[in-house]
Design an enzyme around this catalytic site. Structure first.
Site, short mmCIF file in Angstrom:
data_model
loop_
_atom_site.label_atom_id
_atom_site.label_comp_id
_atom_site.label_asym_id
_atom_site.label_seq_id
_atom_site.Cartn_x
_atom_site.Cartn_y
_atom_site.Cartn_z
N LYS A 532 17.45 -51.41 34.19
CA LYS A 532 17.73 -50.38 33.19
C LYS A 532 18.04 -51.05 31.87
O LYS A 532 18.93 -51.90 31.78
CB LYS A 532 18.90 -49.52 33.66
N ASP A 629 28.01 -37.57 35.72
CA ASP A 629 26.62 -37.19 35.46
C ASP A 629 25.84 -37.08 36.76
O ASP A 629 24.74 -37.61 36.90
CB ASP A 629 25.98 -38.21 34.52
#
Ligand SMILES: *[C@@H]1O[C@H](CO)[C@@H](O)[C@H](O)[C@H]1NC(C)=O
Ligand SMILES: *[C@@H]1O[C@H](CO)[C@@H](O)[C@H](O)[C@H]1NC(C)=O
Ligand SMILES: *[C@@H]1O[C@H](CO)[C@@H](O)[C@H](O)[C@H]1NC(C)=O
Ligand SMILES: *[C@@H]1O[C@H](CO)[C@@H](O)[C@H](O)[C@H]1NC(C)=O
Ligand SMILES: *[C@@H]1O[C@H](CO)[C@@H](O)[C@H](O)[C@H]1NC(C)=O
Ligand SMILES: *[C@@H]1O[C@H](CO)[C@@H](O)[C@H](O)[C@H]1NC(C)=O
Ligand SMILES: *[C@@H]1O[C@H](CO)[C@@H](O)[C@H](O)[C@H]1NC(C)=O
Ligand SMILES: *[C@@H]1O[C@H](CO)[C@@H](O)[C@H](O)[C@H]1NC(C)=O
Length: 822
Positions: A532, A629
């Protein structure tokens, strides 16, 4: 005279003949109405191991019908028929009575004992088997209508099952003799007791007298390993009909033997070698083996003097009694429990904790929790539940918790388990803290020595005036220190990651997360990874970021994506994760073709897994993480479609001080954010619970929460679910692709739990451990949900209302980060 004599002789002869015939006739193993036996006669099991007949116990003249080992001149009976009604003469018979029962009759044909089976008719016979079992058999069908093994006396044999028969509800137990010369039913009994976990108990009357401890798959926890030989012969079994019992197994034993509950209430393993009896195991070896010897919270250790002591943090309830060695009142807590709820936050230092007691028999009446599969979960589950007073995590059993006063605690030399007892903070042993201090001291010492060595090194080098040598020495030292640090840091180089991802080539891009794009990569040794690449300006310093990566990479749970490490170079910050071939849950859930791969079992498995992962994040002591999240695209699936939560460290890496209950930066995704978080930036475990609830409803329905369901008259899935709840038609929410029936109840229950999770007010929502218990039906009665938090729809439909001063970066499924103007 001669005639008389010869007649007498003849009659003697006839008597002899007839008795010979009878003996001969009864060398079978069977008794029938015609072939009954009288006192002095016996039948023998067909392998010749056991005899059935009349006997007198030692020092008694009474006659009893019983079974004993062939060759045992003492006729020590292993089973007795007329225990409570002895024959006072030798005129008794054992026969099949007119009603078809096996019966002991006296000289007047009065029934002293009978098998009392009501259904019997004629054509019954009784047979002594070579196992020691005496059976009453219907001649035509061969069915056993009665067995001595289901009506034992004081002896337990191989093939004989002690326990509760689920069909009849009958509990089969051994009962002791009154005394060695009186087989009448005594006060002691021995059998299984199932309070969640099956164990073996000896009772004195109706009070427990001895406990084996629960079975861990190998032995009873209370047996010292030296005695385990005995335990290996005892196996718990579960019958098809739900009966659970312990069977005694001699299949691997050499001796012929059995277990006896003697008149004093002790349990012996004994065997007969053809001439003599040998006792090989004794259950009660010391006073400590007596149930509850030291009272509540008292710990018994036979090696101590006095044998009883109070557990750490407890003191005698009655000092005067205790000093007289009368332990019955037990011990009481020094300091009442605080039982701080973790989720109220703050003052964590005052939280209750646990003291560890090693090598213990587990206390009686344990509750077994199937929710908590790993030790950490067990610990936090207990800590979270104010009624939980202790726990033990036992291999072969799992999580045992106690909600009532701990009793029957004893040391098991060389065996037992580690028991954790809940204590108020102030009563906790602060040894752990001392340990930390010691470690810190040692570290300071080492550093000091290193510095000294360095100086010594320089000094030597100078003295020898060999500068070169001196430099080397210094360099080595620095090198070693770097080496140590590197081993700890899971840090990759940018070059390594660039080459692994073909220079972050767009064809390697797996997706776009809220924090930046994700690439697939392959390390030199072939390991597949996901990289990422974080968006810049995270607002976090370099060292902080590195520390976070180290900390988060240490979190390990099968429902969390593993973070391998990170990389920081210049402006670049990258995170390296394990690679998940099946991508994320949303690619299955909201795809009309792939949806069909998820049947109900798989969906439930996914829901449970997410719950578990979340539990780990919320309850891990070293680091409490609120995900902030949680959404379908953050749930990755491995080859077997096991769910793994990803991005769980992101909130932490970006969030700054997460111990604060408020944040200026709202990280989250519309549709999943709880109202209090979306509107006020207030987050807690309960905001994750909200997101979990949304996710759960999405999984069950196969619909996105953020989708508009206009034709069904609702603006979101939550709204639709609430509507269906109110018109009592939750079934309408269920994804029609969920194949297989028979799970309707479970599915509707899931929706109900989902609705509880998305309630508007955080305080109404259950915590994750409770959610898991609800899903697993351990909490049966679910409360009625209140209205869900609808703020989400309003954000979408009336953005200005909630965010007067804000710019919304994106809607839908992409994470948004924004600074709240508070
Ligand atoms: C039988 O009685 C004798 C003498 O009273 C005694 O020594 C012995 O222990 C008794 N045996 C049993 C089994 O009670
Ligand atoms: C008893 O058993 C015999 C054979 O074992 C059978 O022929 C007879 O019918 C049986 N009688 C009854 C009443 O069941
Ligand atoms: C029961 O069966 C056995 C053999 O199976 C037979 O010898 C006996 O005569 C039968 N008894 C009755 C009462 O039918
Ligand atoms: C329970 O009792 C029923 C009826 O007597 C019997 O058929 C069954 O075998 C028993 N189960 C066990 C495990 O003993
Ligand atoms: C068994 O219980 C009885 C009655 O409560 C008591 O008198 C006796 O001492 C107990 N026996 C043992 C061995 O504890
Ligand atoms: C029998 O016991 C021996 C040693 O006690 C053990 O090695 C063996 O595995 C056992 N066999 C079975 C079938 O339990
Ligand atoms: C039985 O045990 C006794 C005592 O241990 C011993 O003296 C005897 O020889 C044994 N008999 C057999 C047949 O093993
Ligand atoms: C413990 O187990 C018992 C029996 O199964 C049950 O009635 C009780 O509710 C359980 N208690 C807790 C706190 O789980």
């Amino acid at each position: 005279m001669g005639l008389v004599r010869s007649m007498i002789n003849l009659s003697y002869f006839l008597v002899f003949l007839s008795s010979f015939c009878l003996e001969f006739g009864h060398s079978t193993d069977t008794i029938t109405a015609l072939n009954f036996i009288k006192d002095s006669e016996t039948i023998v099991s067909n392998g010749g191991r056991f005899l059935l007949g009349f006997f007198s116990p030692p020092n008694s003249t009474y006659r009893y019908v019983g079974i004993w080992y062939a060759g045992d001149s003492t006729t020590r009976a292993i089973w007795v028929a007329n225990r409570n009604k002895p024959l006072k003469t030798t005129s008794g018979i054992l026969t099949i009575s007119e009603d078809g029962n096996l019966a002991v009759l006296d000289g007047e044909k009065t029934i002293l004992w009978s098998s009392y089976v009501t259904s019997s008719a004629s054509n019954m016979s009784a047979r002594l088997l070579d196992t020691g079992n005496l059976v009453l058999q219907e001649n035509t069908t061969g069915l056993f209508t009665w067995e001595s093994f289901q009506h034992p006396s004081d002896s337990w044999f191989a093939d004989m099952k002690l326990g509760t028969n689920a069909t009849t509800g009958k509990n089969v137990r051994l009962t002791s003799w009154k005394s060695p010369s009186d087989p009448a039913v005594g006060t002691f009994s021995f059998g299984t007791y199932s309070f969640n976990l099956p164990e073996m108990y000896i009772w004195n009357g109706s009070s427990p007298y001895f406990r084996s401890g629960p079975w861990n798959g190998m032995i009873f926890i209370g047996s010292p390993t030296k005695k385990a030989r005995y335990a290996h012969k005892v196996l718990p079994e579960q019958d098809k009909d739900g009966s659970s019992y312990f069977a005694f197994d001699f299949s691997n034993g050499s001796a012929q033997g059995h277990v006896v509950l003697n008149a004093e209430g002790n349990l012996l393993e004994t065997s007969f070698n053809g001439t003599d009896w040998v006792d090989t195991f004794i259950a009660l070896m010391s006073e400590c083996d007596v149930y509850g010897k030291c009272g509540e919270f008292g710990n018994c250790n036979p090696k101590n003097k006095p044998i009883c002591s109070c557990l750490e943090g407890f003191e005698p309830k009655n000092i005067e009694e205790w000093s007289r060695e009368d332990w019955t009142s037990g011990c009481v807590r020094r300091t009442p429990l605080q039982c701080m709820r973790i989720n109220t936050g703050g003052q964590e230092g005052k939280k209750d904790g646990f003291s560890k007691v090693k090598m213990m028999q587990t206390p009686s009446l344990a509750n077994w929790s199937s929710v908590y599969l790993v030790e950490d979960e067990c610990r936090y589950g207990c800590l979270e539940d104010c009624s939980c007073l202790g726990y033990a995590y036992v291999t072969g059993i799992g999580c045992m918790v106690w909600t009532r006063d701990l009793i029957d605690l004893r040391k098991v030399p060389g065996g037992g388990v580690d028991l954790y007892v809940r204590l108020a903070y102030s009563d906790l042993d602060k040894k752990e803290e001392v340990k930390v201090i010691v470690i810190v001291t040692v570290i300071i010492g080492i550093v000091f020595m290193a510095v000294c060595t360095l100086f010594l090194c320089r000094w030597r080098a100078k003295r020898k005036e060999g500068r070169h040598q001196g430099f080397q020495c210094e360099e080595n030292l620095v090198d070693n220190m770097n080496q140590d640090k590197l081993q700890e840091l899971p840090i990759f180089s940018l070059e390594e990651l660039a080459s692994a991802t073909n220079n972050f080539h767009p064809s390697n891009k797996l997706g776009q997360g809220g924090f930046g794009p994700v690439y697939k990569g392959k390390l030199l040794h072939g390991q597949e990874i996901a990289v990422k690449r974080l968006a810049r300006n995270s607002g976090q310093g370099l060292e902080e970021f590195k520390n976070e990566v180290i900390v988060i990479s240490k979190l390990q749970h099968r429902n969390l994506v593993r973070l391998f490490g990170g990389c920081v170079e210049g402006e670049e910050k990258l995170l390296v994760y394990e690679y998940m071939p099946n991508k994320s849950l949303d690619t299955f859930l909201f795809d009309s073709i792939k949806q069909e791969l998820l049947d109900w079992k798989k969906r439930f498995h996914i829901i449970e897994g997410i719950g578990r992962g979340l539990l780990y994040l919320h309850r891990d002591s070293r680091l409490k993480i609120i995900h902030r999240d949680l959404k379908a695209s953050n749930i990755l699936l491995d080859e077997e479609l096991n769910p793994k939560i990803s991005d769980f460290g992101m909130a932490r890496i970006f969030g700054g001080n997460e111990d604060q209950a408020n944040t200026k930066r709202v990280v989250g995704t519309y549709g999943y954010m709880s109202p209090e978080y979306a509107m006020e930036g207030r987050f807690s475990e309960k905001s994750d619970v909200f997101s979990f609830g949304v996710l759960l409803l999405e999984i069950v329905s196969g619909r996105k929460n953020t989708h508009f369901y206009h034709d069904e008259g609702s603006v979101s899935l939550l709204g639709l679910a609430w509507k269906m709840w109110n018109i009592d038609n939750l079934a309408a929410l269920v994804d029609p692709k969920i194949s297989g029936s028979g799970f309707e109840k479970e599915i509707l229950r899931c929706i109900h739990v989902g609705l509880l999770c998305v309630q508007e007010f955080a305080k109404d929502r259950p915590t994750i451990p409770i959610v898991i218990s609800m899903l697993r039906s351990e909490i049966v009665d679910l409360p009625y949900p209140r209205q869900p938090g609808f703020a989400i729809n309003q954000i979408i439909t009336d953005n200005e209302f909630y965010y007067p001063n804000q710019k919304v970066c994106s809607i839908n499924n992409v994470t948004v980060s924004m600074v709240h103007g508070r």
